[in-house]
Scaffold this motif. Sequence first.
Motif, short mmCIF file in Angstrom:
data_model
loop_
_atom_site.label_atom_id
_atom_site.label_comp_id
_atom_site.label_asym_id
_atom_site.label_seq_id
_atom_site.Cartn_x
_atom_site.Cartn_y
_atom_site.Cartn_z
N SER A 1 20.75 13.30 4.34
CA SER A 1 21.83 14.92 4.03
C SER A 1 21.78 15.36 2.75
CB SER A 1 23.06 14.20 4.59
OG SER A 1 23.39 13.11 4.67
N ASP B 1 24.61 18.21 9.25
CA ASP B 1 26.20 18.42 9.97
C ASP B 1 27.67 19.18 8.39
OD1 ASP B 1 28.47 16.88 9.59
OD2 ASP B 1 27.62 14.67 8.84
N LYS C 1 24.74 21.63 19.10
CA LYS C 1 25.76 21.52 19.08
C LYS C 1 26.50 22.94 19.68
CE LYS C 1 25.03 19.23 15.24
NZ LYS C 1 25.46 18.53 14.21
N THR D 1 20.97 18.50 16.78
CA THR D 1 21.10 17.36 16.00
C THR D 1 20.26 17.09 15.71
OG1 THR D 1 20.69 16.56 18.61
CG2 THR D 1 23.26 17.11 17.47
N TYR D 2 20.79 15.61 15.10
CA TYR D 2 19.35 15.49 14.03
C TYR D 2 18.21 14.98 14.29
CZ TYR D 2 16.63 11.28 12.67
OH TYR D 2 15.00 10.66 12.08
#
Length: 555
Positions: A42, A77, A232, A238-239
Amino acid sequence: MDCKKLAEMLFPEELKTPEYYEEIYPPRDLPAGSKVTRLGPSPTGFIHLGNLFGAFADERLAHQSGGVFFLRIEDTDDKREVEGAVETIISSLGFFGINFDEGATMSGDVGSYGDYTQSRRGEIYRCFAKKLVEEGKAYPCFLTEEEIASIREEQETLKANPGIYGKWAKSRNLDIEDIEKRINAGEKFVVRLKSSGNLDKPEEAIRRIRVEDAIRGVLDMPENDQDTVILKATGIPTYHFAHVIDDHLMRTTHVVRGAEWLPSLPVHIELFEKLGWKPPVYCHTAQLMKLDEEGNKRKLSKRLDPELSLDYYRREGYHPLAVREYLLTVLNSNFEEWRIANPDSPAEDFEFSTEKMSNSGALFDLNKLNDISKDVLLKISASELYDFLKGWSEEFYPEAAPVLADREYLQRILDIGRNEDRNPRKDHICAVQIVKNISYFFDEFFAREDDMPEEVAAAGDIETVIASYLSTYDHSDNQELWFDKIREIAGELGYAAKPKDFKKNPELYKGHVGHISTVIRVALTGRRQSPDIWQIQQILGENRTRDRLKEYISQ
RNA sequence: GGCUCUAUGGUCAAGUGGUUAAGACUCCGCCCUCUCACGGCGGCUACCCGGGUUCGAAUCCCGGUAGAGUCACCA
């Protein structure tokens, strides 16, 4: 329920078809047995030992098999983005010898399976999310944070498993008019997987999934029953969802990741199943552990443990090859043996295997790193070592500049005792330690740190020793002649010329020749411990040698 | 708490039914030796516990225990 209609409602935009993506990202044309691996950091820019640990495994697996190793930026994220992170990631990894064949680079993507940045793959994720909705395998969920919290509370009092699943998944069976109304009212929603799993039955009846892990052997765990969020409210995946989509479309064959992902494996398996895809081979690595204050093992934490940061090793001036070598010994249990048998082979020649990877958490061992580092640095030429120290100083330790001023001089220092065939010195560990060790060679850093040996001091012979040494000193003496003179001085003053004689009859002498040479050593280097004095003098030069000794007496 | 993973000396680890239970690091001692480092030799210290299965268990089974991980619209 008309799922087709629901899908259109949720994804009104123009989207490509799944078939389209299958076609533009075809299976890779690689020789049989080639492995395709990836690193998916990330973009916080914080690369830690754990990442590096996994990256070595990825890199070896791919390159050893003639496959492909690529970099994918997992920036789903949005809260944690850090500017310039990609550059940091690539350069820190590059510093340790990890290079990618494909993926995100400083100047854009390389390779035909991109985009390699998840935040730019939105359309792809939405396409497949839509497909799942169409097939009734996913649905919009309008639960608010508060509602989820209260569900959780209720589950706690009921001692039920927490989460959104089965009867708790209240948005599962909303009728389509209701959904439409909510959407039109601007209500936020997430898209959840409609899990077909069910854990709410007798244990024997629960379906178990069995997955062959390349490190751990067969994994046997209950199927997933959670309606995991795949998209989301922001529309970002999401991952879990991104992993499944990306690793399928990018044709990853082996997924190396930390053991902390083990618990979510059933979710990933269900996603692969629902999408009709074959999962990659998973390699769940052990986590690097540390002993905490209470003496318990715990996962290294980037907040608590500075040694987890790659920067720590860079700052301390550990050579990348040493860190690499250390990590390899932790990574593969048979690497150390191989290294002993092949001391001069490049690490690339080692046949790395996932089966030999440890599956229990390894404690980080600084002693071991230091030991390995000594051996690694011994094999690096003084000239290379100089360049390394220079780079390190410029980046992290400008105060060391005087040490680097004279290349020739420093190289001679670094090479002291290193070129012996039999038992070369191994006292270089890392830049910080080296600079500290050799500081007395530089007038800027020279300091009198240690006291004179008690034996000679008590006899009041210090000045006499130095004075006679100075008077017989000839800079052109060879090492043998030089030491003979010291023995002579020792004998004249009542010290044993050989330490063994002193050991046999300590009452006959004030001390032995070792004590006498320690006097010289302390006067010259400020320390009681150093490499061979004669060699130090040769490097220091006659003038500086004499000056230091004279200066000591005149104090 | 549920689920999962792990369990051999201080640390990392070989070991897959019969071994004097390897090896590396650390520590200690000795040797080499002008000190240190290097090197050599030696030493300390281990199969989590309890039941089985077996002629025989570190190894297989069951049950504990301990440690770790995870249970998010983080990854």
